[in-house]
Design an enzyme around this catalytic site. Structure first.
Site, short mmCIF file in Angstrom:
data_model
loop_
_atom_site.label_atom_id
_atom_site.label_comp_id
_atom_site.label_asym_id
_atom_site.label_seq_id
_atom_site.Cartn_x
_atom_site.Cartn_y
_atom_site.Cartn_z
N SER A 21 0.82 -1.21 0.00
CA SER A 21 0.00 0.00 0.00
C SER A 21 0.85 1.26 0.00
O SER A 21 0.51 2.25 -0.64
CB SER A 21 -0.88 0.04 1.25
OG SER A 21 -1.68 -1.09 1.35
N HIS A 35 -0.91 -2.41 -7.21
CA HIS A 35 -1.68 -2.06 -6.01
C HIS A 35 -3.18 -2.21 -6.31
O HIS A 35 -3.78 -1.35 -6.94
CB HIS A 35 -1.32 -0.63 -5.59
CG HIS A 35 -1.97 -0.20 -4.32
ND1 HIS A 35 -2.29 1.11 -4.05
CD2 HIS A 35 -2.38 -0.91 -3.23
CE1 HIS A 35 -2.85 1.18 -2.85
NE2 HIS A 35 -2.93 -0.02 -2.35
N GLU A 88 -3.34 0.26 -9.39
CA GLU A 88 -2.23 1.21 -9.61
C GLU A 88 -1.01 0.37 -9.97
O GLU A 88 -0.61 -0.50 -9.19
CB GLU A 88 -1.92 1.99 -8.33
CG GLU A 88 -2.86 3.11 -8.00
CD GLU A 88 -2.38 3.94 -6.81
OE1 GLU A 88 -2.30 5.17 -6.92
OE2 GLU A 88 -2.10 3.36 -5.75
N1 NAD Z 1 -6.51 -4.71 3.11
C1 NAD Z 1 -6.55 -3.75 2.20
O1 NAD Z 1 -7.57 -3.03 2.06
C2 NAD Z 1 -5.37 -3.54 1.29
C3 NAD Z 1 -5.54 -2.79 0.11
C4 NAD Z 1 -4.46 -2.64 -0.75
C5 NAD Z 1 -3.24 -3.20 -0.44
N2 NAD Z 1 -3.10 -3.90 0.73
C6 NAD Z 1 -1.79 -4.49 1.01
O2 NAD Z 1 -1.85 -5.89 0.70
C7 NAD Z 1 -0.96 -6.62 1.54
C8 NAD Z 1 -1.72 -7.71 2.24
O3 NAD Z 1 -2.77 -7.16 3.00
P1 NAD Z 1 -4.04 -8.03 3.46
O4 NAD Z 1 -5.08 -7.05 3.89
O5 NAD Z 1 -4.35 -9.07 2.45
O6 NAD Z 1 -3.42 -8.74 4.75
P2 NAD Z 1 -3.90 -10.10 5.45
O7 NAD Z 1 -3.45 -10.00 6.87
O8 NAD Z 1 -5.36 -10.36 5.18
O9 NAD Z 1 -3.08 -11.24 4.69
C9 NAD Z 1 -1.69 -11.38 4.73
C10 NAD Z 1 -1.37 -12.84 4.55
O10 NAD Z 1 0.03 -12.99 4.31
C11 NAD Z 1 0.41 -14.21 4.90
N3 NAD Z 1 1.87 -14.27 5.03
C12 NAD Z 1 2.67 -13.67 5.93
N4 NAD Z 1 3.97 -13.98 5.67
C13 NAD Z 1 3.97 -14.79 4.58
C14 NAD Z 1 4.99 -15.44 3.83
N5 NAD Z 1 6.28 -15.31 4.14
N6 NAD Z 1 4.61 -16.19 2.77
C15 NAD Z 1 3.31 -16.32 2.45
N7 NAD Z 1 2.30 -15.74 3.12
C16 NAD Z 1 2.64 -14.97 4.17
C17 NAD Z 1 -0.35 -14.23 6.22
O11 NAD Z 1 -0.39 -15.53 6.79
C18 NAD Z 1 -1.71 -13.71 5.77
O12 NAD Z 1 -2.58 -14.77 5.38
C19 NAD Z 1 -0.31 -5.59 2.46
O13 NAD Z 1 0.90 -5.17 1.93
C20 NAD Z 1 -1.33 -4.45 2.46
O14 NAD Z 1 -0.76 -3.19 2.76
C21 NAD Z 1 -4.13 -4.10 1.59
#
Ligand code: NAD
Length: 294
Positions: free
Chosen positions: A119, A140, A152
């Site tokens: 993000s 993104h 993005e």
């Molecule tokens: N949630 C949102 O609205 C949103 C929007 C855009 C971008 N993002 C970005 O997306 C990314 C993920 O966010 P999310 O909301 O899906 O988080 P989340 O907590 O739902 O999921 C993250 C996942 O990554 C896994 N993980 C951790 N270490 C790992 C590894 N070494 N190998 C494989 N899996 C691993 C975790 O077990 C978990 O299931 C972040 O960088 C976040 O900033 C989130």
């Protein structure tokens, strides 16, 4: 470069969503998380979602079934060895993402493109631990991924045009509208604008100018926003918003990104939004209720 095999790292909210849209578009996707439990949870969420799309007639039952077939769950990185495009969606932590990219750099084919769904973290910083920074790019996506059209595509300092093309073409093929962010600035475009708006809205609540409900009403009725900034903050998570603002402030030293004291106190008090049952609104009854008084 023809992208055929996709490897998604992380089966959480975003990784699961990205896997779902790619598999629904016909791509073979391996979705990796750190445990069977985490991968299965991600897979169950995808099954629930594609079935909902099918029941509403948005996709056929055949497409829904094929989408699930297209997904291979994994707990090891080894399956990335024949990937054309990797999309990383692990927790928002620079060290973790760099470790994942270092590992991917050693396993994936040398011409594979490595994308991150970060993000706010710099693409250039993530790319710097690999031997192929020219093939690292930001993709993104927005939550919920199956519904939100925007992707993005973020150019790191060393990302080539060819890599940007691979990412934009893939985004289009899975039904998204890519917009290229030409410079690797903190927060890219969406969060750079969105977090400035959130910070301003929260400061007005903090100053006692209006309740969260009234701030939200103003932005919805006056500007046509589908959700107000305080509702959005609760949905995103007050803690996530706080960390994202700190990350942009750290890079830019622009005071408008320094989290308002109210936001900091809400994190400390556990009022972190929908997931905690309370933030700018109270969700304990299952509905969004106003409780804020000035
Ligand atoms: N949630 C949102 O609205 C949103 C929007 C855009 C971008 N993002 C970005 O997306 C990314 C993920 O966010 P999310 O909301 O899906 O988080 P989340 O907590 O739902 O999921 C993250 C996942 O990554 C896994 N993980 C951790 N270490 C790992 C590894 N070494 N190998 C494989 N899996 C691993 C975790 O077990 C978990 O299931 C972040 O960088 C976040 O900033 C989130």
């Amino acid at each position: 470069m023809a992208v055929k095999k996709i490897f998604v790292v992380g089966a959480g909210l975003m990784g699961g969503g990205i896997t779902q849209v790619a598999a629904t578009a016909g791509y073979k996707v391996t979705m990796r998380d750190i445990s069977d439990e985490a991968v299965n949870k991600g897979l169950d969420a995808i099954k629930w979602s594609v079935e909902k799309f099918a029941s509403k007639g948005k996709i056929t039952e055949e497409v829904a079934a094929q989408a699930i077939e297209n997904i291979t769950p994994a707990t090891s990185m080894d399956a990335a060895s024949d990937a054309d495009l990797v999309i990383e969606a692990v927790f928002e932590n620079l060290e973790l993402k760099q470790n994942v990219f270092k590992e991917l750099d050693g396993i994936t084919p040398k011409d594979a493109v490595l994308a991150t769904n970060t993000s706010v973290i710099s693409i250039t910083k993530i790319a710097s631990v690999t031997q192929r920074p020219e093939k690292v790019v930001g993709m993104h996506f927005f939550s919920p991924v199956p519904m939100m059209k925007l992707c993005e595509v973020v150019r790191g300092l060393l990302t080539t045009d060819e890599t940007v093309s691979v990412a934009t073409e893939f985004a289009e093929k899975i039904g998204k509208t890519p917009v290229v962010v030409q410079k690797d600035v903190a927060g890219f475009i969406a969060n750079r604008i969105g977090l400035a708006l959130s910070g301003t809205a929260i400061r007005l609540v903090e100053m006692g100018v209006a309740t969260p409900e009234d701030v939200d009403k103003i932005m919805k009725l006056g500007f046509g926003h589908p959700m107000g900034p305080c509702e959005t903050a609760d949905m995103t998570g007050i803690d996530i918003l706080h960390n994202a603002m700190v990350a942009i402030f750290d890079e830019t030293k622009d005071p408008k990104y320094w989290p308002p004291e109210l936001l900091q106190r809400m994190v400390t008090a556990g009022l972190i939004g929908r997931k905690a049952g309370k933030g700018f609104y109270d969700y304990s009854s299952g509905e969004q209720k106003s409780y804020w008084e000035l």
